[in-house]
Design an enzyme around this catalytic site. Structure first.
Site, mmCIF file in Angstrom:
data_model
loop_
_atom_site.group_PDB
_atom_site.id
_atom_site.type_symbol
_atom_site.label_atom_id
_atom_site.label_comp_id
_atom_site.label_asym_id
_atom_site.label_seq_id
_atom_site.Cartn_x
_atom_site.Cartn_y
_atom_site.Cartn_z
ATOM 1 N N ARG A 184 -1.463 8.634 -6.295
ATOM 2 C CA ARG A 184 -0.302 9.044 -5.371
ATOM 3 C C ARG A 184 0.640 10.167 -6.268
ATOM 4 O O ARG A 184 0.851 10.951 -5.577
ATOM 5 C CB ARG A 184 0.772 7.742 -5.337
ATOM 6 C CG ARG A 184 0.079 6.841 -4.219
ATOM 7 C CD ARG A 184 0.839 5.811 -3.775
ATOM 8 N NE ARG A 184 0.816 4.924 -5.103
ATOM 9 C CZ ARG A 184 1.737 3.938 -4.907
ATOM 10 N NH1 ARG A 184 2.716 3.286 -4.158
ATOM 11 N NH2 ARG A 184 1.631 2.953 -6.208
ATOM 12 N N ASN B 129 0.337 3.684 -0.787
ATOM 13 C CA ASN B 129 -1.145 2.881 -0.763
ATOM 14 C C ASN B 129 -0.951 1.861 0.545
ATOM 15 O O ASN B 129 -0.180 1.143 0.862
ATOM 16 C CB ASN B 129 -0.998 1.825 -1.811
ATOM 17 C CG ASN B 129 -1.410 2.778 -3.177
ATOM 18 O OD1 ASN B 129 -2.111 3.728 -3.109
ATOM 19 N ND2 ASN B 129 -1.001 2.183 -4.555
#
Ligand SMILES: [Fe+3]
Ligand SMILES: [Mg+2]
Ligand SMILES: [Zn+2]
Ligand SMILES: [Zn+2]
Lengths: 753, 341
Positions: free
Chosen positions: A18, A36
Site C-alpha cells: 500500500r 487491503n
C-alpha cells in the site's frame, strides 16, 4: 479523466504494497484510494487514460521486492471525483482469498540502523520495516493489519506514529513498527528468575560473557525459543546434550556473519545464496573441505556436514555483533516436544536445561522451527529438509479448479496441515511428531487457526490410510464434528501427487513414472510399503512395481534399529549377526521372523540394513541417523568406478536381498566402505532408470524421505542425462511433510476416481 | 477323579450327539466334578436365589495355547467372568458354563480343564449352575472354546457409574500389567526370555468386595483391562465420559522381565492384555487408604496411583513420559502397525 478499480492478489499484504501504491500515485499524480481487502490490494485510481495505463504497468513492474503477485485485474468504474490519494482502512475480511505472509529475515537497512549509534533504533532488537520482520509468527487473523497481530499490544509512540504516517518513510504503514521507546522489551534472567539485565545496550555483551563462561542460554527469538551455547566449547555442548537428552543428533550453529563462516569452511555461491535469502534458513553445508575450525566435535559427532545459519532477526543480529564465534542454536524444546514460544512454559520446561533466559514480551501466535535446506554437492540440487519459518504458511501452487473447501491432515512423524479454502493453498509449518502431545496440541491449534482466519470450515477432510496415525484419528474426529466428507488417501500416492503438483504434471500428456521411496507407509494390501513405482497417466495412478517384500519385524522398533532390517534381509546364521545380536536376541528374532506375517518393500529400511552391514549404525539415536551417516561416508564419487549390485529388474524382481548380498561380497573382497556405499547408491539410481526404460517412460518423479540423500540425487541426474526428465520436490521436503499437499492434490485432481 | 478311568482317549463327535455318549461325558466328568444341588436338579436350567439387583456378565474364551504358564483356559473362563461381574460392583454368585470342543481334544486335557474350573470357581466362591457341551468337527474349532455367564448380587454400598467421575479423581492400578499377554505370546511364538513369564490370571472379586465394604461410593468406576490392555481401557473411559486422563509413565507397574520382553519385541506394554489386574477410579480423598488396603491383599500388593482425571484434553489419555514430554495414548486400533516413516 478515467476511474479504474485495480485488484492485485498474491502475497501483497504485510510487504509494503500500500505505501508503494501511495508513493507511485503521488509521483504520477493519480488520485484515489488503496486498501487491503479479502482478495489482496484494491486500488481506485483516477487520472487521464495514459497516466492510468502507466500507473497500472508500474504497479506490476515495480512491486515491492517481498511481494508475489499472481492475479491482477483492472476495470473501469464510475466514481465521483477524488481530491487526493489515500490509504484507507481494510475492509472486513470474510471470504479471504489471498496469500498470507511469511516471516522475513532482517533487511540491510534495518541492520544498519541497529548498528548505528546515531540512529534512534540503535540496539533495538525488534527493529522492522515494511521489508522485514515477523508476519506469520504474530498473525492472529487477516488482512495483515496491526490490530490483527500480537504486536497490537504495543502502542506506537509519537515518533513511530510519525514514521507510520509519513509516505516518504520506509515505515510508512509498517504494521510491525516499534522502537525502544514504545516497543517490545527484552530481559535477561537466570533460571531462578533473578533479573540480570533489561538494558538493550548491555544485554548482548553480557550474553557474550555468559556464553564464554559455559552457560546455556535460552533465547526467545521472534519465531520461538532457541537453546544456545558456545559451539567451540566441548564441555558445554556435551552438557547441553546430556540435559536435552540428545546424545548424538547434530546441532545447528548460528554464525555471526557469512565472512566468519567462510574463514572456517569453503562454501559455494549457491549455499551462500540460500544462507542470505530472506527466509534465512539453516543450510546443511559440507565440512570436509575446511580451514582450521574451532568447532567442538560434539556439535555434529561423526558427520562431515553441519547445519549453519545467519542471524534472521535484529535480536540475533545484535547478539552476532558481540560474538566472533559460532554458537549452537537448536530449537528450544525438550526432546520430541514442539519448539516453545511462551515465557512461562519455557521457564518451566527449559529451566533444568538453560542457565539463563533472554525473554521478551511479544506473544508468538505461530511458533516455528528454523527451516532447513541442503544443496547437493555436484549438481547443486536444492533439497528442503524442513519447511518452516520464512516459508510457511504460503505455498505457490499451480492454478487448480477448486469448488470445495478441503483440509488435509498429512502424515504422523513429520506432520503438516494443508488447507485450501479458496484459490490458494496454505501449508502449515512443520509441526513434528504427533506421538508427542505438545505437537498434537499445536497441530489442533493450527487446524483451528486456519479455519478462524478464513472463517470457514472444510467440506472435505483428507487423511492418510494408516489407521493409527494421530493425524488420521484427528481428521476423523474433525470431519465428524463439522459434518465434513472424509477420505483416506494412500501414503505413497500422496507423495507422488505432491510432486505432480509441484511440477504441474497432472495434465501432462506424457506418462510419468513415480518413484516413491521412504521408510514406512500403510499400503492398500495392508503391508508396509516404501519402495514403490507408480505410473501416472490420464488421471490414473497405478502401482507398477515395488521392491520384493521382506519381513517387517518388531513394530516401530525396526525403524529405530537398523540391525533389525539387516536381520530381516540376511540369514541369521551369518557371522556378522553374532556381533550385532546376543544369542538370546537371535533366538527370539529368529522365531519372530519364522512366524511373521507383516511384510515390507521399504527402501528406507534397506538403507538401514546397509548401514548396519557396514558397521556404520546398528541402533539409531535419532531419526534417520543410519541413512545420514551412510551418506556422510561418501565424499565424492566417480560413476565410471561404480558397480551395480544386481541387474535387479532382469526377472521383474527388485530384490533387496540381492543388493545386500552384493554389499556383502564387496565387503568380503575388501572394497572400501565409501566405494561400497557409492555402489549401493549407484545400484538404486540405475534401478530407477532401468524401471523407466523397462516401461518406456521418460519422465521420472521422485519423492519420499530417501530422496533427501543428495548423493543419490546427483548420481540419478548424472545417469539420466538429457534422456530422462527428472522431477523432485521443489518447495516442499521430499519427506512426509509433503503428504498433506499430496492428499489435497490427489483429491482435487480426481486421481483414480 | 483318576483321569485314567475315563474310557475314551479323545473327545469325538459322538460326545456331542446328545445320546448315550453325551450322557456318559456329562455324568463321568461334568456332574461328577461340579457336584452341587443346583446342577443336581438336572433341569434344562437352574433355579437360584439372589438378593436385590443382579449383575450379569458373559464372556467367551478362545485362547491359544489352551494351557499356558500360569494357568489354562478353564481358569481364564472362570476368573474372566467373575472379574467382569465384580467390576460392576457386585459379588459374583453363580456361573453358567458352556463348552465347544473340537473333535480330537484329549480327554485328559478336557478333564484337566474341567477340574481347573472346579478349583477356580471354589476359590472365587461361585457355583456352576448350568451348562452345555457341544462337539464340532475337526478344523471347525480350536481345541476348546468356553463361554461363561456370571450372576452376582450388586454390593449394597456400590455406586459404580462413569457419570460420577470428575476432575481430580485418582486412577489406581492393582498390579503389574502386561503379564498375561506376554505369557501367551511368548509361549505361542516360542519366545524364550530369561525366566518364564506367567499369566496373571486371578479372581479379583474379594479385593473388590473389601474395597466396596470400606469405601462404598468413593469407588466410582472399576474396569479390568483385558484385551487391548490398559491403554484401550483408559481410552474408552476418557472417550465415553468425555474426561481427560493424565497418567505417568514411571508410575505404571511393570515387572522388569515383562518390560524387557516388550522392549525386545517392540511392543508397548500398555496395549498388552491383563487377566488379573483392575483399574479403579476413586475419589481423591481416599487415595492413600485405598492403596493401603489393597496392598494388604495378595491381589493388590503392587497397587499404585498412576494418574488422575483432568479437565484438560477431554476425551483423551495423555501420558507424561519418563524422559520429559507428553504423549497421547490411543486405543488399540486393529493390529500394531509401524508408523515411523
Ligand atoms: Fe513417507
Ligand atoms: Mg470380559
Ligand atoms: Zn527492514
Ligand atoms: Zn516508538
Amino acid at each position: 479523466m478515467q476511474t479504474v478499480k485495480i485488484v492485485i492478489s498474491g502475497q501483497v499484504q504485510g510487504v509494503g504494497f500500500r505505501p508503494f501504491v501511495f508513493n507511485l500515485a503521488e509521483m504520477l499524480d493519480v488520485n484515489g484510494t488503496v486498501s487491503n481487502n479479502e482478495e489482496g490490494v484494491i486500488i481506485f485510481a483516477q487520472a487521464s487514460k495514459e497516466i492510468v495505463d502507466s500507473f497500472y504497468k508500474a504497479l506490476l513492474k515495480e512491486a515491492p521486492i517481498l511481494s508475489k503477485i499472481d492475479k491482477h485485474y483492472i476495470t473501469e468504474v464510475n466514481h465521483k471525483k477524488f481530491k487526493d490519494f489515500k490509504i484507507i482502512p481494510s475492509e472486513n475480511a470474510s471470504g479471504l482469498n489471498l496469500q498470507l505472509t511469511p516471516d522475513f529475515g532482517i533487511c540491510d537497512k534495518c541492520k544498519n540502523e541497529i548498528n548505528d549509534p546515531k540512529n534512534a533504533r540503535y540496539n533495538y532488537p525488534f527493529t522492522t520495516c515494511v521489508h522485514c520482520g515477523p508476519r506469520w509468527a504474530i498473525t492472529k487473523t487477516f488482512p495483515f493489519e496491526r490490530h490483527h497481530t500480537s504486536i497490537d499490544e504495543f502502542k506506537m509512540c509519537q515518533a513511530c506514529e510519525n514514521e507510520y504516517s509519513d509516505p516518504r518513510n520506509r515505515r510508512f504503514h509498517s504494521q510491525t513498527n516499534s522502537c525502544g521507546e514504545c516497543g517490545i522489551q527484552l530481559k535477561l534472567i537466570d533460571n531462578e528468575s533473578e533479573l540480570v539485565s533489561t538494558n538493550n545496550a548491555l544485554i548482548f555483551n553480557t550474553i557474550h560473557r555468559l556464553l564464554i563462561e559455559e552457560s546455556i542460554i535460552a533465547i526467545k527469538n521472534t519465531s520461538g525459543f532457541l537453546l544456545c551455547c558456545d559451539a567451540r566449547n566441548d564441555n558445554v555442548v556435551r552438557k547441553l546434550r546430556q540435559k536435552k537428552n540428545r546424545p548424538e543428533k547434530p546441532f545447528a550453529l548460528l554464525y555471526p556473519s557469512v565472512e566468519k563462516l567462510k574463514t572456517h569452511f569453503s562454501i559455494n555461491l549457491d549455499i551462500e545464496k540460500e544462507l542470505t535469502a530472506v527466509e534465512r534458513p539453516i543450510v546443511i553445508i559440507p565440512t570436509s573441505i575446511k580451514n582450521k575450525t574451532p568447532i567442538a566435535s560434539s556439535v555434529a559427532p561423526g558427520l562431515n556436514q553441519l547445519g549453519v545459519m545467519l542471524p534472521n532477526s535484529p535480536l540475533l543480529q545484535l547478539l552476532a555483533n558481540e560474538i566472533d564465534f559460532p554458537i549452537v542454536a537448536t530449537s528450544g524444546n525438550i526432546s520430541g516436544s514442539p519448539v516453545l514460544s511462551d515465557n512461562l512454559e519455557a521457564l518451566e520446561l527449559l529451566g533444568s536445561i538453560a542457565d539463563y533466559f533472554l525473554l521478551h514480551n511479544l506473544k508468538i501466535e505461530h511458533p516455528q522451527d528454523d527451516s532447513v535446506i541442503k544443496v547437493s554437492n555436484n549438481s547443486n540440487e536444492r533439497v528442503l529438509f524442513r519447511r518452516s519459518r520464512g516459508f510457511a504458511p504460503n505455498y505457490y501452487a499451480p492454478k487448480i479448479e477448486n469448488k470445495k473447501n478441503v483440509m488435509a491432515m498429512g502424515a504422523h512423524l513429520k506432520s503438516t496441515i494443508s488447507y485450501m479454502p479458496n484459490d490458494y493453498i496454505y501449508i502449515s509449518q512443520y509441526l513434528g511428531h504427533l506421538d508427542n502431545y505438545g505437537v498434537y496440541e499445536r497441530f489442533g491449534k493450527e487446524s483451528s487457526s486456519f479455519m478462524n482466519i478464513f472463517q470457514q470450515k472444510p467440506a472435505v477432510v483428507l487423511v492418510d490410510k494408516h489407521p493409527s496415525y494421530q493425524s488420521t484419528l484427528f481428521g476423523k474426529e474433525l470431519a465428524e464434528s463439522i459434518g465434513a466428507e472424509f477420505q483416506e488417501i494412500q501414503h505413497h500416492k500422496a507423495h507422488f501427487a505432491s510432486i505432480l503438483a509441484e511440477h504441474s504434471l497432472f495434465t501432462s500428456p506424457k506418462e510419468i513414472l513415480g518413484v516413491v521411496w521412504d521408510g514406512t507407509g500403510f499400503g492398500n494390501d495392508h503391508q508396509i510399503w516404501g519402495g514403490e513405482f507408480f505410473k501416472y497417466h490420464n488421471g490414473k495412478m497405478q502401482r507398477i512395481a515395488h521392491f520384493d517384500y521382506y519381513d517387517w519385524l518388531a513394530g516401530d522398533k525396526m525403524a529405530k534399529e537398523p540391525r533389525l532390517s539387516l536381520f530381516s534381509l540376511v540369514d541369521e546364521v551369518a557371522s556378522i549377526m553374532t556381533k550385532k545380536f546376543n544369542p538370546k536376541e537371535t533366538k527370539i528374532y529368529k522365531e519372530l521372523k519364522k512366524k511373521n506375517k507383516l511384510k515390507t518393500s521399504s527402501v528406507g529400511r534397506l538403507f538401514d540394513a546397509v548401514a548396519s552391514l557396514l558397521d556404520i549404525c546398528d541402533i539409531n539415536t535419532y531419526e534417520g541417523e543410519a541413512a545420514i551417516k551412510l551418506e556422510n561416508h561418501v565424499l565424492g564419487y566417480d560413476l565410471k568406478k561404480c558397480n551395480s549390485y544386481a541387474s535387479v529388474f532382469g526377472n521383474d524382481h527388485l530384490s533387496a536381498n540381492a543388493i545386500i548380498n552384493g554389499v556383502q561380497s564387496d565387503i568380503d573382497s575388501g572394497i572400501e566402505k565409501p566405494q561400497i556405499i557409492c555402489n549401493f547408491l549407484f545400484t538404486l539410481a540405475k534401478l530407477i532408470i532401468d524401471v523407466a526404460n523397462h516401461n518406456g517412460i521418460k519422465s521420472i518423479a521422485c519423492s519420499g524421505g530417501v530422496f533427501q540423500n543428495t548423493v543419490l540425487l546427483d548420481m540419478l541426474k548424472e545417469i539420466a542425462g538429457n534422456e530422462y526428465e527428472l522431477f523432485f520436490n521443489r518447495n516442499l521436503s521430499p519427506n512426509d511433510e509433503n503428504i498433506s499437499l499430496g492428499q489435497i492434490m490427489y483429491y482435487l485432481n480426481g486421481v483414480d476416481s | 477323579m483318576d483321569k485314567k478311568q475315563y474310557k475314551f482317549d479323545k473327545i469325538n463327535l459322538g460326545h456331542g450327539s446328545g445320546g448315550i455318549m453325551t450322557r456318559e461325558l456329562l455324568d463321568g466328568i461334568i456332574f461328577k466334578t461340579f457336584d452341587n444341588p443346583y446342577l443336581n436338579q438336572k433341569h434344562d436350567g437352574s433355579i437360584v436365589k439372589i438378593k436385590g439387583e443382579v449383575a450379569i456378565s458373559t464372556d467367551s474364551f478362545v485362547v491359544s495355547p489352551i494351557f499356558f504358564k500360569g494357568g489354562n483356559i478353564g481358569e481364564l473362563a472362570v476368573n474372566g467372568t467373575v472379574n467382569d461381574v465384580a467390576m460392576c460392583g457386585a459379588i459374583p454368585k453363580y456361573l453358567s458354563l458352556a463348552f465347544i470342543v473340537e473333535e480330537g481334544l484329549g480327554a485328559n486335557e478336557f478333564i484337566e480343564i474341567v477340574e481347573t474350573i472346579k478349583v477356580t470357581s471354589d476359590k472365587c466362591g461361585v457355583k456352576i449352575i448350568t451348562g452345555d457341551t457341544k462337539v464340532v468337527e475337526r478344523g471347525k474349532g480350536d481345541k476348546i472354546f468356553i463361554n461363561t455367564t456370571g450372576f452376582g448380587e450388586v454390593h449394597p454400598k456400590a455406586e459404580i457409574s462413569s457419570d460420577r467421575i470428575k476432575e481430580g479423581d485418582k486412577i489406581i492400578v492393582s498390579g503389574y500389567i502386561a503379564q498375561h499377554g506376554m505369557a501367551i505370546m511368548s509361549q505361542r511364538e516360542g519366545l524364550e526370555f530369561e525366566s518364564t513369564i506367567e499369566s496373571d490370571t486371578t479372581n479379583l472379586n474379594f479385593i473388590i468386595e473389601s474395597l466396596l465394604n470400606n469405601f462404598g461410593n468413593k469407588i466410582k468406576l472399576l474396569r479390568d483391562p483385558t484385551r487391548g490392555g490398559l491403554a484401550s481401557t483408559l481410552s474408552e473411559i476418557a472417550t465415553d465420559t468425555n474426561n481427560g486422563i493424565l497418567i505417568h509413565e514411571n508410575k505404571i507397574p511393570l515387572e522388569r522381565q515383562v518390560a524387557a520382553a516388550c522392549e525386545i519385541l517392540g511392543l508397548d506394554p500398555l496395549y498388552v492384555a491383563n487377566e488379573g489386574v483392575f483399574v479403579a477410579i476413586i475419589d481423591k480423598d481416599v487415595e492413600t487408604e485405598v492403596i493401603d488396603l489393597m496392598k494388604k491383599d495378595s491381589k493388590g500388593l503392587n497397587a499404585i496411583c498412576i494418574g488422575q482425571i483432568t479437565n484438560d484434553h477431554r476425551g483423551k489419555v495423555v501420558m507424561q513420559s519418563g524422559i520429559g514430554g507428553k504423549r497421547i495414548v490411543t486405543p488399540l486400533i486393529g493390529e500394531h502397525l509401524p508408523r515411523i516413516c
